[in-house]
Design an enzyme around this catalytic site. Structure first.
Site, PDB file in Angstrom:
ATOM      1  N   ARG A  95       8.595   1.017  -3.441  1.00 12.51           N
ATOM      2  CA  ARG A  95       9.066   2.068  -4.344  1.00 12.51           C
ATOM      3  C   ARG A  95       9.521   1.527  -5.696  1.00 12.51           C
ATOM      4  O   ARG A  95       9.524   2.262  -6.688  1.00 12.51           O
ATOM      5  CB  ARG A  95      10.189   2.850  -3.673  1.00 12.51           C
ATOM      6  CG  ARG A  95       9.734   3.687  -2.483  1.00 12.51           C
ATOM      7  CD  ARG A  95      10.921   4.330  -1.778  1.00 12.51           C
ATOM      8  NE  ARG A  95      11.799   3.313  -1.212  1.00 12.51           N
ATOM      9  CZ  ARG A  95      13.112   3.430  -1.095  1.00 12.51           C
ATOM     10  NH1 ARG A  95      13.707   4.535  -1.521  1.00 12.51           N
ATOM     11  NH2 ARG A  95      13.832   2.457  -0.564  1.00 12.51           N
ATOM     12  N   PRO A 134       0.853  -1.194   0.000  1.00  8.76           N
ATOM     13  CA  PRO A 134       0.000   0.000   0.000  1.00  8.76           C
ATOM     14  C   PRO A 134       0.884   1.237   0.000  1.00  8.76           C
ATOM     15  O   PRO A 134       1.831   1.330   0.782  1.00  8.76           O
ATOM     16  CB  PRO A 134      -0.790  -0.129   1.307  1.00  8.76           C
ATOM     17  CG  PRO A 134       0.045  -0.994   2.187  1.00  8.76           C
ATOM     18  CD  PRO A 134       0.792  -1.919   1.281  1.00  8.76           C
ATOM     19  N   CYS A 148       4.123   3.628   8.998  1.00  7.42           N
ATOM     20  CA  CYS A 148       4.267   4.901   8.283  1.00  7.42           C
ATOM     21  C   CYS A 148       5.106   5.881   9.102  1.00  7.42           C
ATOM     22  O   CYS A 148       4.794   6.152  10.263  1.00  7.42           O
ATOM     23  CB  CYS A 148       2.903   5.504   7.985  1.00  7.42           C
ATOM     24  SG  CYS A 148       3.005   7.084   7.099  1.00  7.42           S
ATOM     25  N   GLN A 150      -5.858  -1.247   3.787  1.00  6.66           N
ATOM     26  CA  GLN A 150      -4.989  -0.907   4.914  1.00  6.66           C
ATOM     27  C   GLN A 150      -5.571   0.273   5.687  1.00  6.66           C
ATOM     28  O   GLN A 150      -5.954   1.284   5.103  1.00  6.66           O
ATOM     29  CB  GLN A 150      -3.574  -0.560   4.451  1.00  6.66           C
ATOM     30  CG  GLN A 150      -2.630  -0.416   5.643  1.00  6.66           C
ATOM     31  CD  GLN A 150      -1.244   0.075   5.276  1.00  6.66           C
ATOM     32  OE1 GLN A 150      -1.089   1.187   4.781  1.00  6.66           O
ATOM     33  NE2 GLN A 150      -0.237  -0.749   5.533  1.00  6.66           N
ATOM     34  N   SER A 201       0.490   5.486  -0.116  1.00  2.00           N
ATOM     35  CA  SER A 201      -0.412   6.631  -0.087  1.00  2.00           C
ATOM     36  C   SER A 201      -0.222   7.494  -1.328  1.00  2.00           C
ATOM     37  O   SER A 201       0.897   7.859  -1.686  1.00  2.00           O
ATOM     38  CB  SER A 201      -0.153   7.463   1.178  1.00  2.00           C
ATOM     39  OG  SER A 201      -1.067   8.531   1.265  1.00  2.00           O
ATOM     40  N   LYS A 248       1.581  -4.243   9.001  1.00  2.00           N
ATOM     41  CA  LYS A 248       2.813  -3.804   8.338  1.00  2.00           C
ATOM     42  C   LYS A 248       3.513  -2.824   9.260  1.00  2.00           C
ATOM     43  O   LYS A 248       2.903  -1.858   9.734  1.00  2.00           O
ATOM     44  CB  LYS A 248       2.507  -3.141   6.994  1.00  2.00           C
ATOM     45  CG  LYS A 248       3.747  -2.810   6.175  1.00  2.00           C
ATOM     46  CD  LYS A 248       3.357  -2.312   4.779  1.00  2.00           C
ATOM     47  CE  LYS A 248       4.586  -2.150   3.896  1.00  2.00           C
ATOM     48  NZ  LYS A 248       5.472  -1.058   4.344  1.00  2.00           N
ATOM     49  N   ASP A 275      13.818  -2.301  -0.261  1.00  2.00           N
ATOM     50  CA  ASP A 275      14.855  -2.489  -1.276  1.00  2.00           C
ATOM     51  C   ASP A 275      14.570  -3.651  -2.223  1.00  2.00           C
ATOM     52  O   ASP A 275      15.495  -4.285  -2.733  1.00  2.00           O
ATOM     53  CB  ASP A 275      16.237  -2.673  -0.632  1.00  2.00           C
ATOM     54  CG  ASP A 275      16.709  -1.440   0.105  1.00  2.00           C
ATOM     55  OD1 ASP A 275      16.085  -0.375  -0.062  1.00  2.00           O
ATOM     56  OD2 ASP A 275      17.694  -1.528   0.867  1.00  2.00           O
TER      57      ASP A 275
END
Length: 355
Positions: free
Chosen positions: A257, A48, A132, A102, A50, A171, A234
């Site tokens: 990412r 997830p 987060c 989430q 944002s 998470k 990563d």
């Protein structure tokens, strides 16, 4: 050879096929993963994110990864409590399954209420964000601030588990900072509270996204728990996914990412896990065609707001090819869908000539 050295070599010199030879049991990557009552037929998950993993983005990921677990953007339980209608970020297409919503907050009762609404929307599991690092989330007691409030975190999990009949997952990160890495004990408390899967990002809250993810901590948590542990941090390639699983012994990987501007990643890893073969990477023209489609879908789904959101997505697609920087700058300033399409058409034509 030590694990740190192996990790370096695996990412730099080993091919995916040779990595299979170094794994103690590569066949497990193709097996289903059981999360409570939910059976996943892929050990790759799309994180997830944002402002990123909306319905449009998830449709693109799903196209290339037919069985991977997908997640909505994180949703505030407080917002759900006060709104008469559910926010658009909770919209789910049944064709997306498996899909999880989430949630974040620090109030167990609000989280339970939000979880029930998430399940009613079609979520096959409920994920609780305890990782987060963003200040506006942590200042309200959510996200990674719960790493400093283990009793509250435990209460949230217990309350949500009691409120819904789907798997509840979490998470999180290693800890608040290097002086407060308490993840093994924290994870055990979450498991005891009823969490049925843990996804662990191998960085602290203080790290944000800086430095390298410390996969060795994921290995420690995996050894301490009986529920599935998913490694995050990563995972930018098939090679990184294989190296991460070899080092951590985790039950799967979650891409974050690495998927920005590259919705092919989850599918590439999923394909390799199932077949042992590395899927051919998309050409520049294929990536830019996907960007063009992403733009059109965002416009159709969200209108002008979708156009503004598309700018960052289009910029992410523009990397690793001649002229990418200039195109990225132009796309980041578009004021209409047609302007974006024209720029991408030109770039696609140029890319095809270079084949």
């Amino acid at each position: 050879m030590g694990k740190c050295s192996y990790r370096f070599i695996s990412l730099q010199t080993l091919t995916p096929n040779s990595l299979l030879d170094h794994s103690p049991n590569p066949t497990i990557w193709a097996k289903p993963l059981q999360i409570g009552s939910l059976t996943l037929h892929s050990r790759v998950l799309q994180s997830p994110l944002s402002g990123v993993t909306d319905l449009v983005f998830r449709r693109l990921v799903r196209r290339y990864a037919p069985q991977a677990m997908l997640y909505t953007e994180m949703v505030s339980a407080t917002e759900i409590h006060h709104l008469r209608t559910l926010p658009q970020v909770m919209e789910i297409d049944p064709r997306e399954n498996p899909i999880s919503i989430q949630l974040f907050d620090c109030r167990p009762d609000f989280m339970a209420e939000a979880a029930q609404k998430a399940v009613a929307q079609g979520a096959q599991s409920v994920d609780i964000n305890m990782g987060c690092p963003v200040n506006k989330i942590t200042k309200k007691g959510g996200g990674s601030s719960l790493l400093r409030q283990p009793a509250v975190a435990e209460a949230i999990v217990k309350t949500v588990v009691a409120a819904v009949d789907v798997p509840v997952t979490v998470k999180t990160r290693l800890g608040w900072d290097d002086g407060e890495i308490n993840i093994v004990e924290f994870a055990q408390r979450l498991q005891d509270a009823g969490a049925q899967m843990l996804t662990l990002h191998g960085r602290t809250r203080a790290q944000g996204y800086n430095g390298r993810a410390r996969w060795q901590w994921i290995a420690k948590v995996k050894q301490a728990l009986t529920i599935p542990v998913i490694a995050n941090g990563d995972i930018f390639s098939v090679e990184a996914a294989i190296a991460c699983l070899e080092e951590t012994g985790a039950d799967g990987v979650m891409c974050s990412r690495g998927s920005l501007g590259y919705p092919f990643l989850v599918g590439e890893i999923e394909h390799f896990f199932k077949t042992g073969e590395k899927r051919k990477a998309p050409t520049v023209a294929e990536k830019l065609t996907c960007a063009q489609e992403h733009l059109q879908m965002l416009w159709e789904y969200k209108g002008q707001r979708g156009l503004f959101q598309a700018r960052k997505h289009l910029a992410w697609y523009c990397k690793d090819f001649p002229g990418a920087a200039a195109l990225r700058e132009q796309l980041f300033q578009i004021n209409s869908v047609q302007e974006g399409k024209d720029l991408l058409d030109q770039a696609i034509s140029t890319a095809k000539l270079c084949l």
